[in-house]
Each structure stands twice: as structure tokens, then as C-alpha cells.
Design a protein around this motif. Sequence first.
Motif, PDB file in Angstrom:
ATOM      1  N   ILE A 107       0.828  -1.210   0.000  1.00  0.00           N
ATOM      2  CA  ILE A 107       0.000   0.000   0.000  1.00  0.00           C
ATOM      3  C   ILE A 107       0.861   1.258   0.000  1.00  0.00           C
ATOM      4  N   THR A 108       1.845   1.309   0.886  1.00  0.00           N
ATOM      5  CA  THR A 108       2.694   2.504   0.950  1.00  0.00           C
ATOM      6  C   THR A 108       3.550   2.650  -0.309  1.00  0.00           C
ATOM      7  N   ALA A 109       3.999   1.523  -0.890  1.00  0.00           N
ATOM      8  CA  ALA A 109       4.752   1.597  -2.145  1.00  0.00           C
ATOM      9  C   ALA A 109       3.880   2.125  -3.273  1.00  0.00           C
ATOM     10  N   LEU A 110       2.624   1.696  -3.297  1.00  0.00           N
ATOM     11  CA  LEU A 110       1.691   2.164  -4.327  1.00  0.00           C
ATOM     12  C   LEU A 110       1.463   3.670  -4.212  1.00  0.00           C
ATOM     13  N   ILE A 111       1.282   4.156  -2.987  1.00  0.00           N
ATOM     14  CA  ILE A 111       1.099   5.596  -2.788  1.00  0.00           C
ATOM     15  C   ILE A 111       2.351   6.355  -3.227  1.00  0.00           C
ATOM     16  N   ALA A 112       3.530   5.834  -2.859  1.00  0.00           N
ATOM     17  CA  ALA A 112       4.786   6.519  -3.178  1.00  0.00           C
ATOM     18  C   ALA A 112       5.024   6.579  -4.686  1.00  0.00           C
ATOM     19  N   VAL A 113       4.796   5.483  -5.402  1.00  0.00           N
ATOM     20  CA  VAL A 113       5.044   5.480  -6.844  1.00  0.00           C
ATOM     21  C   VAL A 113       4.031   6.372  -7.556  1.00  0.00           C
ATOM     22  N   THR A 114       2.806   6.456  -7.040  1.00  0.00           N
ATOM     23  CA  THR A 114       1.814   7.356  -7.630  1.00  0.00           C
ATOM     24  C   THR A 114       2.260   8.807  -7.496  1.00  0.00           C
ATOM     25  N   ILE A 115       2.768   9.161  -6.321  1.00  0.00           N
ATOM     26  CA  ILE A 115       3.299  10.515  -6.120  1.00  0.00           C
ATOM     27  C   ILE A 115       4.453  10.779  -7.084  1.00  0.00           C
ATOM     28  N   GLY A 116       5.339   9.790  -7.251  1.00  0.00           N
ATOM     29  CA  GLY A 116       6.456   9.944  -8.175  1.00  0.00           C
ATOM     30  C   GLY A 116       6.002  10.200  -9.601  1.00  0.00           C
ATOM     31  N   ILE A 117       5.006   9.470 -10.064  1.00  0.00           N
ATOM     32  CA  ILE A 117       4.491   9.645 -11.427  1.00  0.00           C
ATOM     33  C   ILE A 117       3.877  11.035 -11.597  1.00  0.00           C
TER      34      ILE A 117
END
Length: 464
Positions: A107-117
Motif C-alpha cells: 500500500i505505501t509503495a503504491l502511494i509513493a510510486v503514484t506521487i512519483g508519477i
Amino acid sequence: MSSATSKSPAPAKRKKPFYRSFGFQITIALIAGVLLGLLARQLGPDAEGNPNGLAATLSTIGSGYVTLLRTAVVPLIFLAIVASITQLRNVTNAARLAGQTLLWFAITALIAVTIGIVLGVTIQPGARVDAGQLTPDTPSNVGSWWSFLTGLIPQNFLGLTVSTSIDPDTGAASSSVGYNVLQIIVISAAIGIAALKLGARAEAFVSFTESALKVVQRVLWWIIRIAPIGTLGLIGSAVVTYGWEKLTTLLWFAVAIYVGLALVLFVVYPVLLKTHGLSIRQYFSGVWPAVQLAFVSRSSIGTLPLTQRVTERNLGVPREYASFAVPFGATTKMDGCAAIYPAIAAIFVAQFFGLELSFVQYLLIVVVSVVGSAATAGTTGATVMLTLTLTTLGLPLEGVGLLLAIDPILDMGRTAVNVAGQALVPTIVAKREGILDGELYDAERSGDPFADDSADELEQTARA
């Protein structure tokens, strides 16, 4: 005549002077390192073109400290993972806790990669670069899904490799020993699971492993205690080597990375904490010693003992669960290196070469970041993860070389966020499962993460 005796109140615990605080020492070392680095850079090389004495000293101190940390990597990973898996025998609902840990990692990885994109698309760092100012370097490590899968097969007991090189000028041969962290993880996990399955018959082995882990960790405490000295050398050497010129060339890329890291660390993590009824201030005051060490050492594995210690002592996560979750997170939980960085870097490369990314390619960035974070296990830097992402997207690998110049500067922030997340997830899961020690989480911080282990053992004995 009778005399009454009254209990005298226990003497108040003396507060440690601020200058003995680990955080204060690290901060002073950071400032001193920057100043000495600027001075060494201003002095320039000597008459023969070699680094001046100050620059050489800073480099030796910094590289020496990193070498000390890396020396303990192999025994630390092996013992920590074996011990963490065998500790599950003492945890109620171990399978549920492990599943919850994996879920929150994702979940936290998904949030982080979304912010990166979002940041990559919004800031467009690759479109703001003057191509004539960049000199691509060849990446030393190239990741691919095939090499990632084949790399899981152990070549020997601890994935150790020996490489020999010959100096073309003198003809002298020198050998060095390397290791494959993924293979160490696979071997350690297999041995840990086997010991767990054997139960009482493996009790002697489990006890030996736990004792050996304490020995290795004690050595690492000594190394961590001199972190301020290592910090001075690492920061000073980085300033001498890279200065501000290369950072300015890739300014927008660096800004995008650090904005993403800041959003995850200071917005996403606090929101998750608040959602679970946990104090944001207490979390940061508890985890900060590990975050500081991660920032300067650029190694999640090297910071592992301190991360586990603050997770248990400051954040109130039970030792039995923390002994599993934190080592597991140190090898697979990489919100900085495996989520934010590859997302923004891949978009940077596409923009630099004038390539349009499709919706499917953006989805692939998400999948690679959430699933492939183990490819960065134990490494300082995220070159392998980035090349894995570029290979999956079909983008030119030459783009990696554009970013290598400032990678050490970015890696400091990436590793700090990695470690913060590695302590956050066990805290959230422990809170959700009702096993978090709330009094310990909310307690006043002593500022000393290096209290002697024997005190903890005596306290546990008294409680039992």
C-alpha cells in the motif's frame, strides 16, 4: 517508642546533556562536513593534480566508515532473517501479521510510486535539461527480470563471489570478495523456515542464531556510535567530489525527487499515523536516530540494527514481531529507492529522449515498483531498480548514465525514507492488531537509542 520509616521518593532520572545526544552529534557532523568539503574544494588539487590533504582525509574517513558497515552485512542479513523467521513461533497469528506486513508494504509503495508519477508528469524534469551539459556515464549494474529471477538461485552457501583483476601497468593481480544479497536472503529464508518446521529439534540452532545475532549487532553498535565521524567524512567527500555544479545541471530532477521524498515522509506517513490514532510527533522523535544514520550511510542494511532498536524501544512494537518485520523490510521495503526514484527517473529519461509514455507504461512503472523492490535489496543506490524499470518500459538504458553524477546526493534522501517506512509499517500493523505498547510509544524520549541491552533483559525478566 515506635519509629515509622517513610519511603523516600526515587531520585529523578538525570537528563543527558544535549551535546551527548546522537541527533545533535550527527547534525554538527553534517554542518562540519559541508564546511570542510567546501574548504577542500576551494583549495583544489595539489601541483601534481592529486586531491589535497583535506580532501583525501575526508574521502578516507567516509569510505572507511562505509567499509566498516558493509563488513557486517553478510552475517547480519543471514542471522537477522533466520532469527526473524524463527521468532514467528513466539507470535500469535504469525501468518496474519506477515500478511498484514506485506499488504502495508504494498500500500505505501503504491502511494509513493503514484506521487512519483504525478511529480514527474507535472514538473517535467527531463524537458528542463540542457543536453549539452550532461556527459552520460555507463551504469555498472543493469537490472532485468531474467537476471533478477536467475539471481535468486544460490551459487554457494552465502552467495559469495570472488573476482580477480589485473593492473595493466604493473601486471599485479588483486582479488576481492563480493556477495549477492538476493541469494543470501533466499538461503537465510530457507534455513529459517526449516528451523521453524523442525520445532524443538532445532532449538539449539535457534538459540545459537539469536546469540550470534546479538554479537554481530553489538559490533554494529560500536560502528554506529562513531557515525558522527563517518558523517563528517561522507558529507565532506560528497561536497568535494560533486560540488554544486552537477547538482545545478540536474536541478529540476533533484527537486522532483526530494519533493516526492518529502511528501511521502512528511505528508503520507503522518496521515497514516493520524488515521490509526498515533501521535505524529512521537513517531518522528522515535524513528529519527535511524533516519539520520540512513541519510548519511545510504544503507538500509547498515542501519538495520538501529532501525529495529528504535522500532522496539521507541515505537513500542513487540520484539517478537519487530524481529521479523524490520529485517524483512530492510531488504524489501524501499519507498525511496524502489518507488519514487524509478518513477520520476523513468519519466525523466522518456522526456529527455523525447519519448511519449502510454497509459500502459505508466501502469508498468507502478507494477515494477510494487513488485520488484526486492531487486534493490541491500544496495546503496537504486541503479539496478532503475535499469529494471527502463528495461520493462523499453526505454534507452543510456538514460541511466545521465543521472549517475548526482546519485549519491539523491541516495541520502531515498535511504532515509526507506528506513522511515521500514519502521512505520510494523508500527501501524502492531496498532491494528492490538499489540502495540501504547505507553512506550507515548513515553518521553531519552534521546539515547544505545541503552545497554542487559537493562532490557532484566526488565523483561521482572515482567515475566
